[in-house]
Design an enzyme around this catalytic site. Structure first.
Site, PDB file in Angstrom:
ATOM      1  N   SER A 152       1.003  -1.081  -0.083  1.00 48.36           N
ATOM      2  CA  SER A 152      -0.061  -0.082   0.012  1.00 48.36           C
ATOM      3  C   SER A 152       0.867   1.322  -0.128  1.00 48.36           C
ATOM      4  O   SER A 152       2.083   1.124   0.435  1.00 48.36           O
ATOM      5  CB  SER A 152      -0.889   0.065   1.152  1.00 48.36           C
ATOM      6  OG  SER A 152      -1.663   1.460   1.445  1.00 48.36           O
ATOM      7  N   TYR A 165      -1.400   0.079   9.817  1.00 50.46           N
ATOM      8  CA  TYR A 165      -1.871  -0.595   8.476  1.00 50.46           C
ATOM      9  C   TYR A 165      -0.470  -0.118   7.617  1.00 50.46           C
ATOM     10  O   TYR A 165       0.159  -0.963   6.841  1.00 50.46           O
ATOM     11  CB  TYR A 165      -2.800   0.273   7.946  1.00 50.46           C
ATOM     12  CG  TYR A 165      -3.401  -0.065   6.408  1.00 50.46           C
ATOM     13  CD1 TYR A 165      -4.160  -1.143   6.150  1.00 50.46           C
ATOM     14  CD2 TYR A 165      -3.082   0.797   5.500  1.00 50.46           C
ATOM     15  CE1 TYR A 165      -4.171  -1.497   4.821  1.00 50.46           C
ATOM     16  CE2 TYR A 165      -3.474   0.352   4.257  1.00 50.46           C
ATOM     17  CZ  TYR A 165      -3.900  -0.545   3.941  1.00 50.46           C
ATOM     18  OH  TYR A 165      -4.380  -0.966   2.611  1.00 50.46           O
ATOM     19  N   LYS A 169       1.892  -2.822   5.824  1.00 49.55           N
ATOM     20  CA  LYS A 169       2.088  -3.032   4.431  1.00 49.55           C
ATOM     21  C   LYS A 169       3.537  -2.662   3.965  1.00 49.55           C
ATOM     22  O   LYS A 169       4.032  -3.257   2.931  1.00 49.55           O
ATOM     23  CB  LYS A 169       1.309  -1.894   3.630  1.00 49.55           C
ATOM     24  CG  LYS A 169      -0.137  -2.425   3.828  1.00 49.55           C
ATOM     25  CD  LYS A 169      -0.755  -3.784   3.022  1.00 49.55           C
ATOM     26  CE  LYS A 169      -2.124  -3.869   3.217  1.00 49.55           C
ATOM     27  NZ  LYS A 169      -2.440  -5.216   2.413  1.00 49.55           N
TER      28      LYS A 169
END
Length: 311
Positions: A152, A165, A169
């Site tokens: 991401s 997050y 990632k």
């Protein structure tokens, strides 16, 4: 360009919905036999619905393709091994693994159990590894294979309000580069994709993440387009063609790279490399010398992505 994956066998995890579903269907259209892996969990990782994977398999078969459903979880090494074994048991070989994790972005220290960075569950990079490890045993023996992971932009360049997050990632992107170097000598490639697409995960991104950025005067990752609101208009099926390209023989020389993919755009992301340097003849920096040279050259002109706000 039909049949570019003719004779190949692909595993696509998280392929019951969204981006993964589009990838599984296009790979089958291109001639691959596909293992559709999805336990059919909810956004928060709870539940189980075997029909989610089976519906995609039915769609592939109705279109003349070949696929089987697998509801094993990637959360354990045993589950990863069973996913790989499903390809061998059903199709006799494995050529491609596409590893999606449908992990909703959560702000800062907020955690959830299940699909994302949970308290008790494995993190996304570990889950990716559970399949990669067992697939690479086969790939090394047959001296060929494709590994395609999903990272991401939050993990690559950072996005305010998405600490867990982004860290997860980033780990996937780093793992992919290691796999690329370890397995490249055996004819295996490993590459990562940072997608932008409208999926049910977008609804799981808390409004607080965008609020944090706005309140702090911090730009989102959308400085070049494709921001939080624009994601709502990006077709998840638009990611599939480039994944199929990376899985094909056309991309046999592409290894250890990361690509930003959204809408009608595919971008090659830059690799971390030294940009400029300073050094001292004495072999040890004195603070006065270091401060002057760093400020005058090394850090000169660097923009602060989150400048302090006037009260």
């Amino acid at each position: 360009m039909p049949n570019n994956l003719e004779g190949k066998v692909a595993i696509v995890t998280g392929s019951g919905r969204g981006v993964g579903r589009g990838i599984a269907k296009l790979m089958a259209e291109e001639g691959a036999k596909v293992v559709v892996v999805d336990p059919g969990v909810n956004v928060d990782g709870t539940g189980f619905d075997q029909s989610i994977a089976e519906v995609v398999v039915g769609e592939i078969r109705d279109a003349g393709g070949t696929a089987v459903a697998c509801t094993e979880s990637v959360a354990t090494m045993e589950g990863g091994e069973r996913i790989v074994q499903a390809a061998i048991d059903n199709f006799g070989r494995l050529d491609i693994v596409v590893l999606l994790r449908r992990d909703p972005a959560r702000p800062h220290g907020v955690q959830h159990d299940g699909a994302g960075v949970g308290r008790r569950d494995r993190g996304p990079s570990e889950r990716t590894f559970t399949v990669v490890k067992h697939a690479c045993i086969l790939f090394r023996q047959q001296r060929s294979g494709r590994v395609i992971t999903f990272s991401s932009q939050s993990g690559l360049v950072g996005n305010s309000g998405q600490a867990n997050y982004g860290a997860a990632k980033s780990g996937i992107a780093g793992l992919t580069k290691v796999v690329a170097k370890d397995m490249g000598r055996y004819g295996v490639t490993a590459n990562a994709i940072a997608p932008r697409a409208s999926t049910r995960m977008i609804g799981a991104i808390p409004e607080s993440a965008a609020e944090i950025r706005a309140r702090g005067g911090v730009a989102s990752l959308s400085g070049d387009g494709g921001g939080d609101g624009e994601l709502q208009n990006l077709d998840p099926d638009g990611i599939a063609p480039f994944v199929a390209y990376l899985a094909s023989d056309y991309a046999s020389n592409v290894n250890g790279q990361t690509f930003l993919v959204y809408g009608n755009t595919v971008s090659l992301m830059s690799q971390p490399r030294p940009e400029k340097a300073i050094w001292t003849e004495s072999g040890h920096w004195e603070m006065d010398e270091l401060s002057a040279r760093a400020r005058g050259y090394l850090t000169a002109g660097i923009a602060n992505p989150a400048p302090a706000q006037q009260r």
